[in-house]
Design an enzyme around this catalytic site. Structure first.
Site, PDB file in Angstrom:
ATOM      1  N   SER A 163      -9.652   0.691   3.899  1.00  0.00           N
ATOM      2  CA  SER A 163      -8.957   1.381   4.986  1.00  0.00           C
ATOM      3  C   SER A 163      -7.616   0.687   5.208  1.00  0.00           C
ATOM      4  O   SER A 163      -6.843   0.543   4.275  1.00  0.00           O
ATOM      5  CB  SER A 163      -9.823   1.406   6.252  1.00  0.00           C
ATOM      6  OG  SER A 163      -9.216   2.168   7.272  1.00  0.00           O
ATOM      7  N   THR A 164      -7.335   0.224   6.426  1.00  0.00           N
ATOM      8  CA  THR A 164      -6.046  -0.378   6.736  1.00  0.00           C
ATOM      9  C   THR A 164      -5.756  -1.560   5.807  1.00  0.00           C
ATOM     10  O   THR A 164      -6.563  -2.475   5.668  1.00  0.00           O
ATOM     11  CB  THR A 164      -6.021  -0.868   8.196  1.00  0.00           C
ATOM     12  OG1 THR A 164      -6.470   0.182   9.045  1.00  0.00           O
ATOM     13  CG2 THR A 164      -4.625  -1.296   8.598  1.00  0.00           C
ATOM     14  N   HIS A 190      -9.250   5.418   3.263  1.00  0.00           N
ATOM     15  CA  HIS A 190      -8.946   6.220   4.448  1.00  0.00           C
ATOM     16  C   HIS A 190      -7.462   6.578   4.436  1.00  0.00           C
ATOM     17  O   HIS A 190      -6.608   5.709   4.611  1.00  0.00           O
ATOM     18  CB  HIS A 190      -9.263   5.439   5.727  1.00  0.00           C
ATOM     19  CG  HIS A 190     -10.711   5.138   5.899  1.00  0.00           C
ATOM     20  ND1 HIS A 190     -11.171   4.256   6.856  1.00  0.00           N
ATOM     21  CD2 HIS A 190     -11.815   5.587   5.259  1.00  0.00           C
ATOM     22  CE1 HIS A 190     -12.490   4.191   6.802  1.00  0.00           C
ATOM     23  NE2 HIS A 190     -12.908   4.974   5.819  1.00  0.00           N
ATOM     24  N   MET A 278     -10.189  -1.584   9.188  1.00  0.00           N
ATOM     25  CA  MET A 278     -10.807  -1.751  10.496  1.00  0.00           C
ATOM     26  C   MET A 278     -12.046  -0.866  10.608  1.00  0.00           C
ATOM     27  O   MET A 278     -12.143   0.166   9.951  1.00  0.00           O
ATOM     28  CB  MET A 278      -9.810  -1.430  11.616  1.00  0.00           C
ATOM     29  CG  MET A 278      -9.303  -0.011  11.678  1.00  0.00           C
ATOM     30  SD  MET A 278      -8.143   0.172  13.053  1.00  0.00           S
ATOM     31  CE  MET A 278      -7.786   1.929  12.932  1.00  0.00           C
ATOM     32  N   ASP A 281     -17.107   1.196   8.437  1.00  0.00           N
ATOM     33  CA  ASP A 281     -17.430   2.109   7.352  1.00  0.00           C
ATOM     34  C   ASP A 281     -17.712   1.316   6.080  1.00  0.00           C
ATOM     35  O   ASP A 281     -16.969   0.402   5.727  1.00  0.00           O
ATOM     36  CB  ASP A 281     -16.261   3.076   7.127  1.00  0.00           C
ATOM     37  CG  ASP A 281     -16.611   4.225   6.203  1.00  0.00           C
ATOM     38  OD1 ASP A 281     -17.822   4.455   5.970  1.00  0.00           O
ATOM     39  OD2 ASP A 281     -15.683   4.898   5.726  1.00  0.00           O
TER      40      ASP A 281
END
Length: 337
Positions: A163-164, A190, A278, A281
């Site tokens: 993600s991030t 993401h 973050m 998941d």
């Protein structure tokens, strides 16, 4: 208190961000700039903890400004982008931007959902290095040099969730792949649907192997598949399946859907990697993979932009090995080559 520099040529966008930051106790708007030239002048005069940088600006654009900023500051840079800036944003991530936030569709009426997402994203990035290091048990099993050949022989597929901070991490990993893959590699990052095609193309430039944005129903081959934005990706009967079932953990695509289906498809012949991001998941999926006999790896705190997803997996004791991004790249190269 985090000192923030906001760089955007739109007076409306600067006002939106200024008003939001004024409501946050842990952020302080220190300065604003209308273009990259002003931003560099301000950076030379003061230290900032976070920089929000527009992609398209007059005088000096976002990419040029980012390149100069990365030479002189360790402050994280988040890009502010419109819907038409996909390729530029991907290049910004490759240059070292840690994340990007799409601007609201209407600058006159900004939705609360956008504001909440904005605050969560900047907080996750800006507070990462202030978080205490987690106290964790040594992972249950850490592969040794002598065990690596067995892992190489056993693995038939690799899944990665991020993600991030993930785009930069993935660009590094993909660049370390061998010239030819002996198995498929599946990635859930993401990312909004407008950006995944450009990101897949950018990943493809970094390696000799083929990287594609996955398509529904296509037969699985020994190449790299990136899940399209706004779709969940699962694996079944030797094919890729895409669907738009409800969001999981507030996101679509979700890492857990890929990991769970891959565990069913490959069992003990699966290696899973959870990267920076973050939230949580991927934790449930890593648990499923371990229960099926697969091997699980998490990125370490020091090399993560945001340690949320790896932290969650580690604290839930579903990780076999914790490695730096560089060491993950080295291991991945040996497993898939």
């Amino acid at each position: 208190m985090m000192d923030v520099l906001v760089v955007d040529d739109s007076i409306f966008m600067r006002k939106i961000v200024t008003d939001i930051l004024a409501t946050q106790a842990d952020f302080r708007l220190t300065a604003t700039a209308r273009n990259g030239k002003q931003a560099l002048e301000l950076d030379a005069q003061a230290k900032f903890d976070l920089i929000l940088l527009d992609v398209v600006m007059p005088v000096l654009g976002g990419l040029e400004t980012l390149g100069e900023l990365k030479k002189r500051t360790a402050a994280p840079v988040i890009m502010l982008t419109g819907e038409t800036n996909q390729k530029t944003v991907v290049e910004a991530l490759a240059l070292g931007a840690v994340d990007f936030i799409e601007k609201p569709t209407s600058l006159m009426t900004v939705k609360e959902e956008w504001i909440n997402n904005f605050c969560a994203r900047i907080r996750a990035v800006s507070t990462h290095h202030e978080q205490p290091h987690i106290q964790r048990k040594t992972p249950a099993a850490v592969v040794t040099a002598s065990q690596l050949p067995n892992l190489q022989k056993k693995t038939k597929a690799v899944v990665i969730g991020a993600s991030t901070g993930g785009p930069g991490a993935l660009l590094n990993l993909i660049a370390m792949l061998p010239d030819e893959l002996k198995m498929p590699l599946f990635i859930v990052q993401h990312m909004p649907k407008e950006f995944t095609a450009s990101f897949a193309a950018r990943l493809n430039q970094e390696t000799q192997v083929t990287v594609v944005e996955a398509r529904d129903g296509e037969k699985i081959e020994a190449q790299v598949y990136l899940c399209p934005g706004n779709q969940h990706m699962t694996l079944a009967a030797g094919c890729i399946k895409l669907d738009q079932r409800p969001k999981l953990h507030g996101t679509r695509p979700a890492v857990d859907y890929l990991f769970n289906s891959a565990a069913a498809a490959y069992g003990p012949a699966l290696t899973a990697i959870i990267l920076t991001g973050m939230g949580k998941d991927g934790t449930a999926g890593m648990k499923t993979i371990k229960q099926a006999g697969g091997y699980t790896i998490a990125q370490d705190e020091a090399s993560s932009v945001v340690f949320g997803m790896p932290r969650s997996a580690i604290e839930n004791e579903v990780v076999d090995e914790v490695l730096s991004l560089e060491m993950i790249g080295r291991k991945l190269r040996r497993i898939v080559g």
